[in-house]
Write a protein that holds these residues in place. Structure first.
Motif, PDB file in Angstrom:
ATOM      1  N   UNK A 141       0.850  -1.201   0.000  1.00  0.00           N
ATOM      2  CA  UNK A 141       0.000   0.000   0.000  1.00  0.00           C
ATOM      3  C   UNK A 141       0.872   1.232   0.000  1.00  0.00           C
ATOM      4  N   UNK A 142       0.444   2.255   0.742  1.00  0.00           N
ATOM      5  CA  UNK A 142       1.310   3.423   0.920  1.00  0.00           C
ATOM      6  C   UNK A 142       1.917   3.311   2.319  1.00  0.00           C
ATOM      7  N   UNK A 143       3.194   3.623   2.403  1.00  0.00           N
ATOM      8  CA  UNK A 143       3.895   3.402   3.668  1.00  0.00           C
ATOM      9  C   UNK A 143       4.655   4.669   4.071  1.00  0.00           C
ATOM     10  N   UNK A 144       4.541   4.986   5.350  1.00  0.00           N
ATOM     11  CA  UNK A 144       5.293   6.134   5.865  1.00  0.00           C
ATOM     12  C   UNK A 144       6.705   5.641   6.124  1.00  0.00           C
ATOM     13  N   UNK A 145       7.629   6.077   5.275  1.00  0.00           N
ATOM     14  CA  UNK A 145       8.983   5.537   5.406  1.00  0.00           C
ATOM     15  C   UNK A 145       9.800   6.420   6.333  1.00  0.00           C
ATOM     16  N   UNK A 146      10.834   5.835   6.936  1.00  0.00           N
ATOM     17  CA  UNK A 146      11.661   6.628   7.839  1.00  0.00           C
ATOM     18  C   UNK A 146      12.402   7.708   7.066  1.00  0.00           C
ATOM     19  N   UNK A 147      12.476   8.873   7.636  1.00  0.00           N
ATOM     20  CA  UNK A 147      13.223   9.955   6.983  1.00  0.00           C
ATOM     21  C   UNK A 147      14.663   9.907   7.424  1.00  0.00           C
ATOM     22  N   UNK A 148      15.495  10.292   6.524  1.00  0.00           N
ATOM     23  CA  UNK A 148      16.915  10.304   6.813  1.00  0.00           C
ATOM     24  C   UNK A 148      17.268  11.548   7.620  1.00  0.00           C
ATOM     25  N   UNK A 149      18.056  11.363   8.668  1.00  0.00           N
ATOM     26  CA  UNK A 149      18.601  12.526   9.367  1.00  0.00           C
ATOM     27  C   UNK A 149      19.776  13.009   8.528  1.00  0.00           C
ATOM     28  N   UNK A 150      19.762  14.261   8.166  1.00  0.00           N
ATOM     29  CA  UNK A 150      20.689  14.734   7.151  1.00  0.00           C
ATOM     30  C   UNK A 150      21.128  16.159   7.479  1.00  0.00           C
ATOM     31  N   UNK A 151      22.400  16.451   7.299  1.00  0.00           N
ATOM     32  CA  UNK A 151      22.898  17.809   7.548  1.00  0.00           C
ATOM     33  C   UNK A 151      22.289  18.784   6.551  1.00  0.00           C
ATOM     34  N   UNK A 152      21.596  19.794   7.038  1.00  0.00           N
ATOM     35  CA  UNK A 152      20.884  20.714   6.157  1.00  0.00           C
ATOM     36  C   UNK A 152      21.812  21.821   5.660  1.00  0.00           C
ATOM     37  N   UNK A 153      22.018  21.836   4.364  1.00  0.00           N
ATOM     38  CA  UNK A 153      22.900  22.838   3.772  1.00  0.00           C
ATOM     39  C   UNK A 153      22.185  24.180   3.618  1.00  0.00           C
ATOM     40  N   UNK A 154      20.852  24.142   3.618  1.00  0.00           N
ATOM     41  CA  UNK A 154      20.077  25.381   3.469  1.00  0.00           C
ATOM     42  C   UNK A 154      20.300  26.316   4.646  1.00  0.00           C
ATOM     43  N   UNK A 155      19.774  27.526   4.496  1.00  0.00           N
ATOM     44  CA  UNK A 155      19.976  28.554   5.518  1.00  0.00           C
ATOM     45  C   UNK A 155      18.654  29.306   5.656  1.00  0.00           C
ATOM     46  N   UNK A 156      18.327  29.709   6.868  1.00  0.00           N
ATOM     47  CA  UNK A 156      17.075  30.451   7.072  1.00  0.00           C
ATOM     48  C   UNK A 156      17.224  31.886   6.562  1.00  0.00           C
ATOM     49  N   UNK A 157      16.112  32.429   6.117  1.00  0.00           N
ATOM     50  CA  UNK A 157      16.146  33.807   5.630  1.00  0.00           C
ATOM     51  C   UNK A 157      14.827  34.490   5.982  1.00  0.00           C
ATOM     52  N   UNK A 158      14.879  35.782   6.182  1.00  0.00           N
ATOM     53  CA  UNK A 158      13.672  36.556   6.475  1.00  0.00           C
ATOM     54  C   UNK A 158      12.791  36.644   5.230  1.00  0.00           C
TER      55      UNK A 158
END
Ligand SMILES: Nc1nc2c(c(=O)[nH]1)N[C@H]1C(S)=C(S)[C@@H](COP(=O)(O)OP(=O)(O)OC[C@H]3O[C@@H](n4cnc5c(=O)[nH]c(N)nc54)[C@H](O)[C@@H]3O)O[C@H]1N2
Ligand SMILES: Nc1nc2c(c(=O)[nH]1)N[C@H]1C(S)=C(S)[C@@H](COP(=O)(O)OP(=O)(O)OC[C@H]3O[C@@H](n4cnc5c(=O)[nH]c(N)nc54)[C@H](O)[C@@H]3O)O[C@H]1N2
Ligand code: SF4
Ligand SMILES: [Mo]
Length: 684
Positions: free
Chosen positions: A321-338
């Motif tokens: 069926x449809x399965x909620x798969x585990x998400x990978x813990x991953x270093x986020x290269x993005x940056x927050x912005x206003x």
């Protein structure tokens, strides 16, 4: 004999990231093969992957940076190009503010996490929220819709007991799924195809439903009507995990199979049969088109209806069926912005739900935002002047930019409009993480993308591009990684699969977690902690909290007589081509020989009506423009429907036909699958 190495890496020519083995002799890649142990492609490669080396060593690669001078291009050094770009960006920022910068990544940014991550980081470091990508024409609509329904993102599995291909043609677009379906059909799994074209896989299907483009939501609602009224639903699952079923029951009464027959062309009895088959199969999955159901008028509600069909039949977190798969813990290269990206005010749910914000702007608002809101634009790994809707609108807008910079491997139509063109490394020339993630299939697998050869010509990786540009803009401290390996180490750090492990112990890749089928307490991260059949998130932004159906803006039932007299045929664009990824790979001889030219497809009666024969050069026209290509006449295509493939340039560019103003109302996606057109022979 010089040095010979075999390196395990991933293909990266499309987002499936199949595993491969590359043989390198004296610094040159000489052979590429499928990797047997890879769980997606199991040793096989599609023709694009098989011919990857011809693409990488193509004589057409951009060899050095280029600058537009007097309408033509002249070579320029990297140093000089970056100095000039940095200066222009700083000057525009000082005069108008940082938000005038827009950045764009194409579909390659989906599998190339470093590209998308660093591009996001760059615009944030500059101070702009305006990151655009294919996410607002492709796929994220389903993610968003499943998120508001489940509070999580469940996906289809490779192995299923019943595959419903709902506007999805794996034989062209989804190689790993094609391989899996073939294996499972041999073991007794069933297949259903819902498509206005009788795709070859339909010949192996239990049922084939020839649907009118753009009307999938009506069919889904009628299936719900049958499942509810015939009490075929999974009462225990609904009781335990969902909210709003009591409101759904009266709501779907209006959507009878007879009502849907008028709209969809699907006979009412077929709808009943499919509803019974689906509800009667545990481990059944709807495999919606990867973009088909997004680029259509009722897109968000279609995706909602598919989710609810999975839910009421209890096909959530069961194998197949449809399965909620585990998400990978991953270093986020993005940056927050206003600030909010463009389009967030008009399409708020695309940007934010329950305070969780996404980094993407809505790409369909880009043309109208230039030149007042956007003055500089950076394209990295995309070809928006072929791939985005309404090429004429995008081109006119791009010509008003003060600065257009494109980083690519080939001289695309977008490059041709740029002020600066910068040569990019191919996937074999740089390090990366190949993360099959959830793109279509629950496969928690990770592989290190190895640098197999040194960068060809003067090409640079995205890491080098942004690191060097940032140095010239006083942003060096925000790009602290000393090398590509350093960046990848940062990304992998939280994953539990460090760089050295993936390099030395598991060069073939590894599962980062096991799939969990059990539904645990608090798993559904909606405000109610239940699956929300009734969606307050939708209600809050003024849309129907229960799935509904809206006729496409341009359609035989929705358009005025005057419009239909001019454009009497239904137009669906962008069916995938097995040999090419979007506008790419036309440089590869073997692929070009296998599929030399674009073809407009139509049925025999439609062709006859307009006095068109197979192979005739034809003109397809809409309210926005026209394309020319040869006709392909086949009784596999529903009558009254015309298919125009995308990714071809010049006068065969399908996006000369699409209209950036014709958008899905909830999330702002362009309608590319349910428009209206006319067709004639070139000399008619
Ligand atoms: N009419 C119509 N239009 C469509 C669609 C449709 O169905 N109908 N589908 C839409 C969809 S779903 C999508 S996802 C988009 C895809 O849209 P795009 O992603 O914009 O299309 P591509 O042609 O794949 O462009 C990718 C570019 O990246 C370059 N490239 C490849 N590798 C690298 C790299 O490592 N670094 C850099 N810098 N560049 C690289 C390639 O040479 C190519 O020019 O098209 C959309 N357009
Ligand atoms: N070879 C190759 N593979 C690719 C790509 C590529 O360019 N080349 N692109 C990748 C990308 S970015 C994406 S998004 C995916 C796209 O993947 P999908 O969106 O799944 O596209 P297709 O597999 O071409 O299947 C689309 C099918 O939908 C049918 N169809 C068209 N309109 C409608 C409609 O209104 N309703 C229904 N029910 N069916 C309809 C078409 O006839 C076609 O058979 O492919 C990915 N894979
Ligand atoms: S499907 Fe083909 S192009 Fe895509 S990653 Fe696999 S081998 Fe490469
Ligand atoms: Mo896509």
């Amino acid at each position: 004999m010089g040095e010979r190495k075999e390196i395990l890496t991933d293909c990266t020519l499309c987002y499936h990231s199949c595993g491969c083995r590359v043989t390198v002799e004296d610094g040159r890649a000489v052979k590429i093969e499928g990797l047997e142990s890879h769980p997606l492609n199991k040793g096989m490669l599609c023709p694009k992957g098989e011919n990857a080396l011809d693409h990488i060593y193509s004589p057409d690669r951009i060899k050095q940076p280029l600058k537009r001078v007097n309408g033509g291009f002249e070579p320029i050094s990297w140093d000089q190009a970056l100095e000039e770009i940095a200066q222009k960006l700083d000057q525009l920022k000082a005069e108008f503010g940082p938000q005038i910068l827009g950045v764009f990544c194409g579909s390659i940014g989906v599998e190339n996490l470093e590209m998308a991550g660093l591009t996001q980081r760059f615009k944030a470091a500059f101070g702009s929220p305006n990151f655009f990508s294919v996410e607002s024409v492709c796929y994220r609509m389903r993610i968003r819709t499943r998120q508001i329904t489940f509070g999580k993102y469940p996906t289809e599995e490779l192995d299923s007991n019943l595959y419903i291909l709902w506007g999805h043609n794996p034989a062209a677009s989804d190689f790993p799924l094609k391989v899996a379906i073939e294996e499972n059909l041999a073991k007794g799994a069933k297949l259903v195809v819902i498509d206005p074209k009788r795709i070859p896989m339909a010949d192996e299907a239990e049922m084939y439903l020839k649907i009118r483009p753009g009307t999938d939501g009506a069919l889904a609602l009628a299936m719900m009507n049958v499942i509810i009224n015939e009490k075929l639903y999974d009462e225990a699952f609904i009781e335990e995990h969902t909210l709003g079923f009591d409101k759904l029951v009266p709501h779907v009464q209006q959507y009878t199979p007879e009502w849907a027959e008028e709209i969809t062309w699907v006979p009412a009895e077929e709808t009943r049969k499919l509803a019974r088959l689906f509800a009667g199969t545990k481990g059944a999955g709807i495999y919606q088109g990867t973009c088909t159901q997004d680029q259509t008028a009722n897109g968000t509600q279609n995706s909602r209806a598919f989710s609810i069909l999975q839910v009421i039949t209890g096909n959530i977190n069961v194998p197949g069926g449809w399965v909620i798969s585990p998400r990978l813990a991953f270093g986020n290269v993005g940056l927050k912005v206003e600030g909010e990206p463009l389009g967030a005010d008009q399409y708020p749910l695309f940007f934010e739900v329950w305070g969780r914000k996404s980094p993407y702007g809505v790409v369909t608002v880009v043309p109208e935002s230039i030149p007042d809101k956007l003055k500089a634009f950076l394209v990295v790994g995309g070809n928006p002047l072929v791939s985005m809707p309404d090429t004429n609108a995008f081109r006119e807008a791009f010509r008003k930019l003060d600065l257009l910079v494109v980083h690519d491997m080939f001289m695309t139509e977008t490059c041709k409009e740029a002020h600066y063109v910068l040569p990019a490394c191919s996937q074999l020339e740089k390090w990366g993480v190949a993360y099959t993630y959830n793109v279509c299939h629950c496969m928690p697998y990770l592989m290190l993308r190895k640098k197999c050869i040194e960068p060809l010509h003067e090409s640079w990786s995205e890491w080098k591009l942004y690191t060097e540009l940032a140095k010239r803009m006083d942003m060096a401290d925000l790009f602290p990684w000393k090398s590509e390996e350093d960046l990848i180490t940062f990304e992998l750090d939280p994953s539990g699969l460090p760089f050295d492990y993936l390099m030395n112990e598991k060069p073939e890749g590894d599962f980062y977690q096991e799939k969990q089928y059990e539904i645990v307490e608090g798993q559904f991260r909606t405000p109610s902690h239940k699956i929300e059949i009734y969606s307050e998130a939708l209600e809050k932004v003024g849309f129907n909290p229960l799935p509904d159906y809206q006729e496409p803006e341009r359609s035989p039932m929705g358009s005025s007589k005057e419009f239909l007299d001019k454009y009497p045929l239904i137009l669906s664009t962008g069916n995938r081509n097995y040999y090419y990824t979007h506008s790419q790979h036309r440089d590869v001889k073997a692929l070009k020989e296998a599929y030399p030219e674009p073809l407009t497809e139509m049925g025999p009666q439609t062709a006859e009506k307009y006095r068109i024969s197979d192979g005739d050069p034809v003109v397809v026209e809409t309210n926005r423009g026209q394309v020319r290509m040869k006709a392909s006449v086949s009784d596999r295509v529903a009558e009254g429907v015309v298919f125009v493939p995308h990714g071809w340039s010049g006068e065969a560019n399908a996006n000369l036909l699409t209209d950036v103003q014709c958008r899905e109302c909830i999330l702002g996606y362009p309608d590319m699958k349910s428009l209206m057109c006319s067709v004639r022979t070139v000399d008619a």
